[in-house]
Design a protein around this motif. Structure first.
Motif, mmCIF file in Angstrom:
data_model
loop_
_atom_site.group_PDB
_atom_site.id
_atom_site.type_symbol
_atom_site.label_atom_id
_atom_site.label_comp_id
_atom_site.label_asym_id
_atom_site.label_seq_id
_atom_site.Cartn_x
_atom_site.Cartn_y
_atom_site.Cartn_z
ATOM 1 N N GLU A 167 48.748 40.653 29.909
ATOM 2 C CA GLU A 167 48.414 40.704 31.331
ATOM 3 C C GLU A 167 49.277 39.730 32.131
ATOM 4 O O GLU A 167 49.202 38.512 31.950
ATOM 5 N N LEU A 168 50.083 40.265 33.023
ATOM 6 C CA LEU A 168 50.879 39.470 33.951
ATOM 7 C C LEU A 168 50.098 39.299 35.247
ATOM 8 O O LEU A 168 49.659 40.284 35.851
ATOM 9 N N VAL A 169 49.920 38.056 35.685
ATOM 10 C CA VAL A 169 49.230 37.765 36.939
ATOM 11 C C VAL A 169 50.300 37.393 37.964
ATOM 12 O O VAL A 169 50.881 36.305 37.901
ATOM 13 N N VAL A 170 50.569 38.306 38.886
ATOM 14 C CA VAL A 170 51.637 38.092 39.860
ATOM 15 C C VAL A 170 51.084 37.354 41.074
ATOM 16 O O VAL A 170 50.162 37.834 41.733
ATOM 17 N N ARG A 171 51.675 36.185 41.339
ATOM 18 C CA ARG A 171 51.300 35.414 42.528
ATOM 19 C C ARG A 171 52.573 35.137 43.334
ATOM 20 O O ARG A 171 53.500 35.945 43.296
ATOM 21 N N ALA A 172 52.606 34.048 44.052
ATOM 22 C CA ALA A 172 53.672 33.854 45.038
ATOM 23 C C ALA A 172 54.882 33.087 44.533
ATOM 24 O O ALA A 172 55.819 32.852 45.305
ATOM 25 N N SER A 173 54.934 32.692 43.251
ATOM 26 C CA SER A 173 56.070 31.893 42.783
ATOM 27 C C SER A 173 57.231 32.732 42.278
ATOM 28 O O SER A 173 58.242 32.186 41.845
ATOM 29 N N SER A 174 57.100 34.065 42.319
ATOM 30 C CA SER A 174 58.198 34.930 41.872
ATOM 31 C C SER A 174 58.496 35.962 42.939
ATOM 32 O O SER A 174 57.582 36.519 43.561
#
Length: 357
Positions: free
Chosen positions: A335-342
């Motif tokens: 599970e990849l949790v996409v937030r604002a650092s990428s």
């Protein structure tokens, strides 16, 4: 003061026969309910458990152990550390052991300890445990292996088995797949390559994450930048960030854990490299603070509870069905949790135009 329910035996301690009488079932049915056996209807199970609760009945595990030849206990070998990953996995194992009706016995190993895993397993076997969980993430420098015969089934979580025995089960070895997914996320955003801030290479998980990063770059035909190694701490991530910030071509970093990623972001920000506008960062673990950093951290979420539950299912089956084939192993989710650092890499800077003449 606990009152004895009407109709219970004269003894002060309620017995299974009292539960059976109050629930209106046979004593064998009470035994089936508490052994979690099949062929008991939901209504009967409910009545038995309600009767047991009202009487304050607890099954006699000591007598049960004498009758079955088992102690109803599972031993765990784990590294004595407060690091998020090993500590979270141990908590998951503890819950899963209790949920399966077993007692837990834990032996901590210390990094660099001479006896290591072998001594811990010997200690648990001396206590008569029915099965053993090895959640030990570090190679032993002395190369000690468990060569003695181990009769109890052994579950190894997140690492290759440290010894050969007749019943060794493995579960939860997905760090490499998760690292590959983290790297591919950055490549799919358009980054030409991805740098890696690795964990200490004595750790199996650090090596798996390094291999996953390398395999993703190779599969996409991308250049492999030099690896920077930390020690899992935010301080080591900060030191790595000061080194990486000097690389003008740096646009993306996959860090082997969230603590190092947080230190890395701090160093990049101090050096004037914005995250994610100039450099994207992805971590690993999804520690509780990851959602509240500046910026919130994109990371791989480790399924600690799922790993523990699935692994204990394999182990308990091996304990209770010693002649049966092992249950099939299922991989935990990635599970990849996409937030604002990428984000996508910055646009290449255009050279200044020549003045008009």
């Amino acid at each position: 003061m606990r009152r004895r329910a009407e109709g219970s035996s004269g003894s002060g301690t309620p017995r299974s026969v009292d539960v059976a009488r109050l629930a209106g079932v046979s004593q064998k049915t009470v035994s089936r309910v508490f052994n979690d056996e099949q062929y008991v209807s939901a209504d009967v199970r409910r009545r038995v458990l309600e009767a047991a609760g009202s009487l304050g009945y607890r099954r006699n595990n000591a007598a049960r152990a004498l009758a079955s030849g088992r102690t109803r206990s599972i031993g765990v070998v784990t590294l004595g550390t407060a690091l998020f990953g090993p500590a979270s996995l141990l908590m998951g194992v503890e819950r899963a052991v209790r949920d399966n009706g077993y007692a837990l016995r834990v032996v901590n190993t210390m990094e660099g300890e001479a006896a290591g895993v072998a001594g811990a397993v010997d200690s648990l076997l001396d206590q008569g445990v029915d099965g053993i969980v090895i959640s030990e993430p570090i190679d032993e420098e002395n190369g000690a292996a468990l060569s003695a015969r181990v009769d109890a089934p052994v579950l190894v979580l997140g690492a290759p088995p440290p010894f050969a025995a007749s019943r060794v089960l493995t579960a939860g070895i997905v760090s490499g797949q998760m690292a590959r997914a983290a790297t591919e996320h950055l490549l799919e955003l358009g980054h030409a390559t991805v740098h890696h801030l690795a964990g200490p290479q004595r750790w199996y998980s650090a090596r798996d994450r390094l291999d996953g990063w390398r395999s993703a770059l190779a599969a996409h035909g991308r250049a492999e930048p030099p690896v920077v190694e930390g020690d899992w701490s935010a301080a080591s991530g900060y030191a790595a960030g000061r080194q990486l910030a000097a690389d003008g071509g740096l646009t993306a970093v996959f860090a082997a854990n969230d603590d190092m990623a947080i230190g890395l972001i701090r160093a990049l920000t101090e050096a004037g490299r914005r995250v994610p506008e100039d450099v994207s960062v992805v971590g690993f673990d999804d520690i509780p603070v990851a959602a509240y950093t500046t910026p919130p951290l994109t990371t791989m979420r480790q399924p600690f509870d799922t790993m523990a539950q699935d692994g204990l299912k394999l182990l308990v089956h091996a304990i209770e069905n010693p002649r049966a084939d092992p249950l099939p192993m299922t991989d935990p989710p990635v599970e990849l949790v996409v937030r604002a650092s990428s984000s996508a890499p910055p646009e290449p800077r255009k050279p200044p135009s020549s003045p008009l003449t």
